[in-house]
Design an enzyme around this catalytic site. Sequence first.
Site, short mmCIF file in Angstrom:
data_model
loop_
_atom_site.label_atom_id
_atom_site.label_comp_id
_atom_site.label_asym_id
_atom_site.label_seq_id
_atom_site.Cartn_x
_atom_site.Cartn_y
_atom_site.Cartn_z
N ASP A 13 0.85 -1.10 0.03
CA ASP A 13 -0.20 0.16 -0.06
C ASP A 13 0.77 1.31 0.02
O ASP A 13 1.16 1.81 1.05
CB ASP A 13 -0.91 0.08 1.22
N GLU A 41 -2.54 10.20 -1.08
CA GLU A 41 -3.80 9.24 -1.21
C GLU A 41 -4.28 9.11 0.47
O GLU A 41 -5.29 9.23 0.69
CB GLU A 41 -3.91 8.48 -1.62
N ASP A 74 -4.26 -0.22 -6.40
CA ASP A 74 -4.21 0.21 -4.88
C ASP A 74 -4.94 -0.99 -4.18
O ASP A 74 -5.61 -0.53 -3.15
CB ASP A 74 -4.55 1.63 -4.91
#
Length: 458
Positions: free
Chosen positions: A293, A327, A355
Amino acid sequence: MKKLLLFSALICTFFTLKAQSDKDTKMVRAIFDEALERGESYQMLHFLTKNIGPRLAGSPGAAAAVEWTRQQMMSYGFDTVFLQPVMVPHWVRGKQEKGRIVNSQKIGSMPIKVVALGNSIGTGPDGTVAEVVEVQDFDELEKLGRAAVEGKIVFFNRPMDPKLMDTFAAYSGAVNQRGAGPSEAAKYGAIGVVVRSMSSFKDDVPHTGSTNYALNVPKIPAVAISTNDADLLSGLLKDDDELKFYFETHAQMLPEVLSYNVVGEIRGTEKPDEIIVVGGHLDSWDLSEGAHDDGAGCMQSIEVLRLFKAMNYKPKRTLRAVMFMNEENGLRGGRKYAELAAENGEKHIAAMESDRGGFLPIGFGMTGTDKQLKKFMGWKSLFEPYNIFQFKNGGGGADISPLRVQDVPLIGYIPDSQRYFKYHHTGIDNFETVNQRELELGAAAMASVIYLIDQYGL
């Protein structure tokens, strides 16, 4: 005569479609061969995670990642590599966090590992200590009201639903208690919040993640604890409603910092003004290397363009790899990209995001019109030889979502999700948890879909 002409036209169409299908089958095979024999996504991920490491927006690690990815794309000979300036929040965790169960009738005092939620305020050196009120959701919190909550710590303990095969659906069903829980609890006078980690596993690893403070509501400190510790705390509270919890955090929000999206592109040869984007978010949480991530998604996105360069493929349309910034605790990069696309009058015909970790590819989801979806679904058979069967309606990603208001079709890359929420937002999301072959298969699958969009549009 008319029947003969119609028959001839049908025969011609059949052979044309078969020739296209054969060409696409060979190209997809060639993409997978290149990625599996000479792929570089895994090596890039190793450098990003081991040489740069955590990359929370506003941090030195994020700045280093911006410069390294810019240089990496330049080294591959992309036609253009540029930066998009964007102001990002600068949240810092501060000194080591502490947690403890206090005065339990059964176990006395016991240390508990805690991690501050992203964007949260700190307690300062005195910490926060109070009795604990456990709730499952906001409705239960509202029913308890101020009389039962004021001056206490609210413990949100709704688990992710283990029965759901789609772990992202399970995550969506639980994550609001982390994102909005602190502000909801503060409305009733709570002085702190403890949240059960958003995980599909029972273990001792706490998961961080953003909280978002509401306007005109007091900001209170908030931490997450592991699923095992959440079960322990819940069990103790059943027989001891006077039990107290203590936690100490030193998080703070500093002034915003200038950062960048990193964009690399290969210019189209026939329709250069039509843009196809593939990307991931370059920032990560500060607890680990951010391998799944979203280091994996970023390196896969660069690899898509690198594969085409290595194969000497000349795209019809302009292909872009975008490393979005922020993000995790702001989405500033995704919003800035869409804002600049609108300002510059750019025509994006598709956007893809990776993602969901660097796991085994199982498919793609798309959000678009019925006509676009029909064309997208028609490519499914090309991927079945690679055990990729899931082409579904509905998909995208956080960073590309702002493009949807410009009617851009959004595509989400879908790897197998069963292990993702073991590592998501934790201190164990490190390079060693990523399988090289799975990462490379994902990059190949993504490149294959990008190739088909380039050839035929949506």
